[in-house]
Design a protein around this motif. Structure first.
Motif, PDB file in Angstrom:
ATOM      1  N   ALA A 159      -4.680   2.663 -11.066  1.00 43.53           N
ATOM      2  CA  ALA A 159      -3.686   3.700 -10.776  1.00 43.53           C
ATOM      3  C   ALA A 159      -2.298   3.099 -10.615  1.00 43.53           C
ATOM      4  O   ALA A 159      -1.299   3.801 -10.739  1.00 43.53           O
ATOM      5  CB  ALA A 159      -4.070   4.455  -9.514  1.00 43.53           C
ATOM      6  N   GLY A 160      -2.242   1.781 -10.343  1.00 42.67           N
ATOM      7  CA  GLY A 160      -0.963   1.090 -10.230  1.00 42.67           C
ATOM      8  C   GLY A 160      -0.066   1.687  -9.164  1.00 42.67           C
ATOM      9  O   GLY A 160      -0.513   2.078  -8.089  1.00 42.67           O
ATOM     10  N   ILE A 161       1.195   1.772  -9.488  1.00 36.72           N
ATOM     11  CA  ILE A 161       2.206   2.237  -8.545  1.00 36.72           C
ATOM     12  C   ILE A 161       1.968   3.689  -8.138  1.00 36.72           C
ATOM     13  O   ILE A 161       2.425   4.129  -7.089  1.00 36.72           O
ATOM     14  CB  ILE A 161       3.619   2.008  -9.110  1.00 36.72           C
ATOM     15  N   LYS A 162       1.211   4.419  -8.953  1.00 39.23           N
ATOM     16  CA  LYS A 162       0.896   5.814  -8.609  1.00 39.23           C
ATOM     17  C   LYS A 162       0.003   5.887  -7.371  1.00 39.23           C
ATOM     18  O   LYS A 162      -0.093   6.924  -6.739  1.00 39.23           O
ATOM     19  CB  LYS A 162       0.240   6.513  -9.797  1.00 39.23           C
ATOM     20  N   ALA A 163      -0.642   4.777  -7.027  1.00 36.08           N
ATOM     21  CA  ALA A 163      -1.491   4.731  -5.835  1.00 36.08           C
ATOM     22  C   ALA A 163      -0.670   4.513  -4.564  1.00 36.08           C
ATOM     23  O   ALA A 163      -1.216   4.485  -3.470  1.00 36.08           O
ATOM     24  CB  ALA A 163      -2.529   3.622  -5.971  1.00 36.08           C
ATOM     25  N   MET A 164       0.648   4.370  -4.719  1.00 31.70           N
ATOM     26  CA  MET A 164       1.499   4.136  -3.565  1.00 31.70           C
ATOM     27  C   MET A 164       1.570   5.391  -2.699  1.00 31.70           C
ATOM     28  O   MET A 164       1.819   6.478  -3.204  1.00 31.70           O
ATOM     29  CB  MET A 164       2.904   3.749  -4.015  1.00 31.70           C
ATOM     30  N   PRO A 165       1.358   5.240  -1.385  1.00 27.01           N
ATOM     31  CA  PRO A 165       1.427   6.404  -0.489  1.00 27.01           C
ATOM     32  C   PRO A 165       2.832   7.007  -0.460  1.00 27.01           C
ATOM     33  O   PRO A 165       3.823   6.304  -0.634  1.00 27.01           O
ATOM     34  CB  PRO A 165       1.079   5.819   0.879  1.00 27.01           C
ATOM     35  N   ASP A 166       2.893   8.299  -0.222  1.00 27.43           N
ATOM     36  CA  ASP A 166       4.177   8.991  -0.117  1.00 27.43           C
ATOM     37  C   ASP A 166       4.813   8.789   1.262  1.00 27.43           C
ATOM     38  O   ASP A 166       6.001   9.049   1.438  1.00 27.43           O
ATOM     39  CB  ASP A 166       3.998  10.494  -0.364  1.00 27.43           C
ATOM     40  N   ILE A 167       4.035   8.353   2.220  1.00 31.50           N
ATOM     41  CA  ILE A 167       4.510   8.178   3.588  1.00 31.50           C
ATOM     42  C   ILE A 167       4.677   6.684   3.855  1.00 31.50           C
ATOM     43  O   ILE A 167       3.848   5.869   3.442  1.00 31.50           O
ATOM     44  CB  ILE A 167       3.523   8.817   4.591  1.00 31.50           C
ATOM     45  N   PHE A 168       5.740   6.330   4.558  1.00 27.25           N
ATOM     46  CA  PHE A 168       6.085   4.916   4.740  1.00 27.25           C
ATOM     47  C   PHE A 168       5.020   4.113   5.477  1.00 27.25           C
ATOM     48  O   PHE A 168       4.675   3.014   5.057  1.00 27.25           O
ATOM     49  CB  PHE A 168       7.429   4.777   5.465  1.00 27.25           C
ATOM     50  N   THR A 169       4.505   4.612   6.589  1.00 25.68           N
ATOM     51  CA  THR A 169       3.594   3.810   7.410  1.00 25.68           C
ATOM     52  C   THR A 169       2.362   3.325   6.638  1.00 25.68           C
ATOM     53  O   THR A 169       2.053   2.129   6.679  1.00 25.68           O
ATOM     54  CB  THR A 169       3.198   4.573   8.691  1.00 25.68           C
ATOM     55  N   PRO A 170       1.647   4.177   5.891  1.00 29.11           N
ATOM     56  CA  PRO A 170       0.512   3.654   5.114  1.00 29.11           C
ATOM     57  C   PRO A 170       0.952   2.635   4.046  1.00 29.11           C
ATOM     58  O   PRO A 170       0.256   1.656   3.799  1.00 29.11           O
ATOM     59  CB  PRO A 170      -0.089   4.894   4.457  1.00 29.11           C
ATOM     60  N   PHE A 171       2.114   2.861   3.453  1.00 25.87           N
ATOM     61  CA  PHE A 171       2.646   1.896   2.483  1.00 25.87           C
ATOM     62  C   PHE A 171       2.879   0.548   3.165  1.00 25.87           C
ATOM     63  O   PHE A 171       2.427  -0.493   2.697  1.00 25.87           O
ATOM     64  CB  PHE A 171       3.962   2.420   1.885  1.00 25.87           C
ATOM     65  N   LYS A 172       3.587   0.564   4.288  1.00 26.44           N
ATOM     66  CA  LYS A 172       3.912  -0.655   5.029  1.00 26.44           C
ATOM     67  C   LYS A 172       2.643  -1.406   5.429  1.00 26.44           C
ATOM     68  O   LYS A 172       2.554  -2.622   5.258  1.00 26.44           O
ATOM     69  CB  LYS A 172       4.738  -0.289   6.268  1.00 26.44           C
ATOM     70  N   GLU A 173       1.665  -0.673   5.938  1.00 25.47           N
ATOM     71  CA  GLU A 173       0.433  -1.316   6.386  1.00 25.47           C
ATOM     72  C   GLU A 173      -0.320  -1.964   5.227  1.00 25.47           C
ATOM     73  O   GLU A 173      -0.843  -3.069   5.355  1.00 25.47           O
ATOM     74  CB  GLU A 173      -0.442  -0.309   7.119  1.00 25.47           C
ATOM     75  N   LYS A 174      -0.368  -1.285   4.094  1.00 24.52           N
ATOM     76  CA  LYS A 174      -1.074  -1.845   2.934  1.00 24.52           C
ATOM     77  C   LYS A 174      -0.343  -3.083   2.406  1.00 24.52           C
ATOM     78  O   LYS A 174      -0.964  -4.093   2.076  1.00 24.52           O
ATOM     79  CB  LYS A 174      -1.211  -0.792   1.831  1.00 24.52           C
ATOM     80  N   VAL A 175       0.978  -3.019   2.355  1.00 23.65           N
ATOM     81  CA  VAL A 175       1.756  -4.165   1.884  1.00 23.65           C
ATOM     82  C   VAL A 175       1.619  -5.340   2.846  1.00 23.65           C
ATOM     83  O   VAL A 175       1.465  -6.482   2.419  1.00 23.65           O
ATOM     84  CB  VAL A 175       3.239  -3.768   1.675  1.00 23.65           C
ATOM     85  N   GLU A 176       1.637  -5.072   4.138  1.00 27.01           N
ATOM     86  CA  GLU A 176       1.494  -6.154   5.117  1.00 27.01           C
ATOM     87  C   GLU A 176       0.126  -6.827   5.001  1.00 27.01           C
ATOM     88  O   GLU A 176       0.010  -8.041   5.173  1.00 27.01           O
ATOM     89  CB  GLU A 176       1.702  -5.623   6.535  1.00 27.01           C
TER      90      GLU A 176
END
Length: 188
Positions: free
Chosen positions: A140-157
């Motif tokens: 899914a690539g970048i389309k799998a990126m969450p729309d909300i910051f906190t889940p994005f931040k947690e996954k990246v961390e």
């Protein structure tokens, strides 16, 4: 850095580091506020002065000029054969318009504009890289990126990796053009 890699691979033999202070960046916005505040302007001045000093320390220099990049850069490249201009890739509409103008101004010279990503702590390509096991490397690539910051931040961390800092150029690694005044002599 791409410019240094092109010198090392002998694609190019000279580098003219340039920083253009574009007056449009320091203008007033359509809402009547300064586009660049005093603290950001001071930081920028200090960063450019530091870069100039560091480049001089390795036998190069930094041409610091004021004007529109699309007007300034072609004049600096007169007499160059197939010049390459390397810059940081930008994302905002105003900056992209400047990039397009610079690209158009380089065309009559046979030049090209090459952009390098460098605006974020995490390289945007690493976030999707399967090889790097990036946090968004699924099909899914970048389309799998969450729309909300906190889940994005947690996954990246959890899964993201910050690239290692590139080493500083060694003395003589960024040879100035023969027609330039030489190290410690470039000024606005």
């Amino acid at each position: 850095h791409e410019a240094l890699s092109k010198i090392k691979s002998k694609e190019y033999s000279e580098v003219l580091p340039v920083y253009v202070f574009d007056p449009r960046v320091f203008a007033t916005s359509e809402w009547g506020t300064p586009k660049t505040g005093i603290f950001r302007a001071q930081f920028l001045l200090e960063a450019v002065a530091d870069l100039k000093q560091r480049l001089q320390g390795v036998g190069s220099d930094l041409a610091v000029v004021v004007g529109k990049p699309e007007d300034i850069i072609p004049g600096l490249l007169e007499g160059c054969v197939s010049p390459l201009v390397v810059c940081q890739e930008e994302v905002t509409s105003e900056e992209l318009q400047v990039d397009a103008r610079v690209t158009a101004a380089l065309q009559p010279l046979g030049g090209t504009l090459s952009k390098i990503w460098g605006s974020t702590l995490y390289n945007r390509f690493d976030l999707q890289s399967v090889k790097q096991n990036g946090p968004f490397s699924s099909t899914a690539g970048i389309k799998a990126m969450p729309d909300i910051f906190t889940p994005f931040k947690e996954k990246v961390e959890r899964q993201g990796a910050v690239r290692r800092e590139l080493p500083s150029p060694s003395a003589g690694a960024l040879p100035l053009p023969a027609s330039s005044p030489g190290p410690n002599k470039l000024s606005a």
